[in-house]
Design an enzyme around this catalytic site. Structure first.
Site, mmCIF file in Angstrom:
data_model
loop_
_atom_site.group_PDB
_atom_site.id
_atom_site.type_symbol
_atom_site.label_atom_id
_atom_site.label_comp_id
_atom_site.label_asym_id
_atom_site.label_seq_id
_atom_site.Cartn_x
_atom_site.Cartn_y
_atom_site.Cartn_z
ATOM 1 N N HIS A 61 0.848 -1.131 -0.070
ATOM 2 C CA HIS A 61 0.020 0.104 0.199
ATOM 3 C C HIS A 61 1.048 1.156 0.033
ATOM 4 O O HIS A 61 2.030 1.135 0.074
ATOM 5 C CB HIS A 61 -0.961 0.141 1.091
ATOM 6 N N HIS A 63 1.373 3.923 1.881
ATOM 7 C CA HIS A 63 1.880 4.769 3.052
ATOM 8 C C HIS A 63 3.304 4.967 3.308
ATOM 9 O O HIS A 63 3.919 3.981 2.559
ATOM 10 C CB HIS A 63 1.358 4.025 4.466
ATOM 11 N N ASP A 65 5.920 4.530 5.291
ATOM 12 C CA ASP A 65 6.694 3.756 5.499
ATOM 13 C C ASP A 65 6.911 2.359 4.786
ATOM 14 O O ASP A 65 7.607 1.466 5.072
ATOM 15 C CB ASP A 65 6.255 3.195 7.077
ATOM 16 N N HIS A 66 5.946 2.385 3.805
ATOM 17 C CA HIS A 66 6.294 1.215 2.544
ATOM 18 C C HIS A 66 6.624 1.628 1.215
ATOM 19 O O HIS A 66 6.817 0.853 0.472
ATOM 20 C CB HIS A 66 4.717 0.579 2.667
ATOM 21 N N HIS A 138 -6.902 -2.527 5.415
ATOM 22 C CA HIS A 138 -6.225 -1.551 6.079
ATOM 23 C C HIS A 138 -7.001 -0.214 5.912
ATOM 24 O O HIS A 138 -8.052 -0.059 5.222
ATOM 25 C CB HIS A 138 -5.071 -1.177 5.553
ATOM 26 N N ASP A 206 -0.132 -4.748 7.468
ATOM 27 C CA ASP A 206 -1.298 -3.557 7.485
ATOM 28 C C ASP A 206 -2.414 -4.053 7.297
ATOM 29 O O ASP A 206 -3.125 -3.719 6.381
ATOM 30 C CB ASP A 206 -0.777 -2.590 6.854
ATOM 31 N N HIS A 265 6.896 -6.083 11.107
ATOM 32 C CA HIS A 265 6.215 -4.834 11.068
ATOM 33 C C HIS A 265 5.720 -4.403 12.499
ATOM 34 O O HIS A 265 4.795 -4.112 12.801
ATOM 35 C CB HIS A 265 5.031 -4.608 10.168
#
Length: 302
Positions: A61, A63, A65-66, A138, A206, A265
């Site tokens: 996804h 976000h 942090d990814h 998520h 997530d 994670h």
């Protein structure tokens, strides 16, 4: 054989000894990178992994942090003399976000093949592997992935002879399901025994726990799943942020029966997840706390 390396095991924010979410899977020259959080290329270099050999990048996804490590990684891949196209797969809207990130990485020496996921489940055959993306739950559109390597059955000379398969076709059927030869069609089933067990790995972060996750992980050699929060007291927080606890991930593993569960994670509020691993092992004994650089070699089983 499939080589798995956890590149980063952090969620939300990096720590001094924990980079953000990323995992590399290597099979016969094919290199699949799952997620690319900040610091991914640093962790890859620390583990002496060649950046230029990454063929496919799968994003769960969008976000930060990814995905925030993508510009630096792609630039470094170009500086490492990569010229072959790179495939990037992500949820709807991924292309727009990627191009926004690449404002600081405009001149890449290779083509980007961008695929946006639109359906609840999508399957791709890439470099001899079957990649399946499946939608999870998520706060934004998010997908988990399985990577599978099929294994044909053993060649049977007697079966081939019984079915009048010419010897010149035997080797060709190793590579293709069907072969046309001298006006006739020959299938692999005419010369091979039933397919043997292959290799299967799941990567999922997530999300809230869903039946589709345990279904997709069923019979996997390895299930890599988020454990954002360790304590059962954090269930309400996990529900609010659409994440999972150790216990929730372990219950999915118990339903799926993979050979092993790797938790990853981790929340930055969880500096030492190993202190809580018993929460998971009490439900699914083959549970392990992931760590940056942790690796595993999965071989075919007879």
């Amino acid at each position: 054989m499939l080589d798995i390396t956890l590149i980063g095991t952090g969620g939300a924010l990096p720590l001094k000894d924990r980079f953000l979410s990323s995992c590399l899977m290597k099979y016969s020259g094919a290199n699949f990178l799952f997620d690319c959080g900040e610091g991914t290329q640093i962790s890859l270099r620390r583990q002496k992994i060649s950046l230029s050999r990454i063929n496919t990048i799968c994003i769960t996804h969008c976000h930060a942090d990814h995905v925030s490590g993508l510009p630096g990684l792609l630039l470094s891949m170009g500086n490492d003399m990569r010229t072959e196209p790179v495939t990037l797969i992500g949820p709807a809207g991924f292309s727009r976000i990627l191009h926004s990130l690449l404002i600081i990485a405009r001149e890449l020496p290779f083509e980007l093949n961008i695929i946006e996921l639109k359906h609840s489940t999508e399957v791709f055959n890439i470099d001899g592997c079957r990649l399946t993306a499946f939608r999870v739950d998520h706060s934004v559109s998010c997908y988990g992935y399985t990577l599978e390597i099929d294994r044909v059955g053993k060649f049977s000379p007697s079966k081939a002879s019984e079915n009048n398969v010419p010897m010149r076709v035997w080797g060709l059927l190793q590579k293709d399901e069907t072969v046309e030869f001298e006006g006739k069609t020959y299938t692999r089933a005419m010369a091979f025994e039933e397919a043997r067990r292959g290799i299967k790995v799941l990567f999922c972060t997530d999300t809230r726990p869903l039946k589709v996750i345990s279904d997709m992980a069923s019979g996997a050699d390895l299930m890599i799943c988020e454990g954002m929060f360790a304590e059962d007291a954090k269930v309400c927080r996990a529900e609010e942020t659409k994440h999972m606890t150790f216990a929730e991930a372990a219950r999915l593993a118990k339903e799926a029966s993979p050979d092993e569960l790797w938790l990853t994670h981790f929340s930055p509020s969880l500096p030492d997840p190993y202190n809580y691993i018993s929460v998971a092992t009490s439900i699914f004994p083959n549970s392990v706390c992931g760590a940056d650089g942790m690796c595993k070699e999965i071989k075919f089983k007879d």
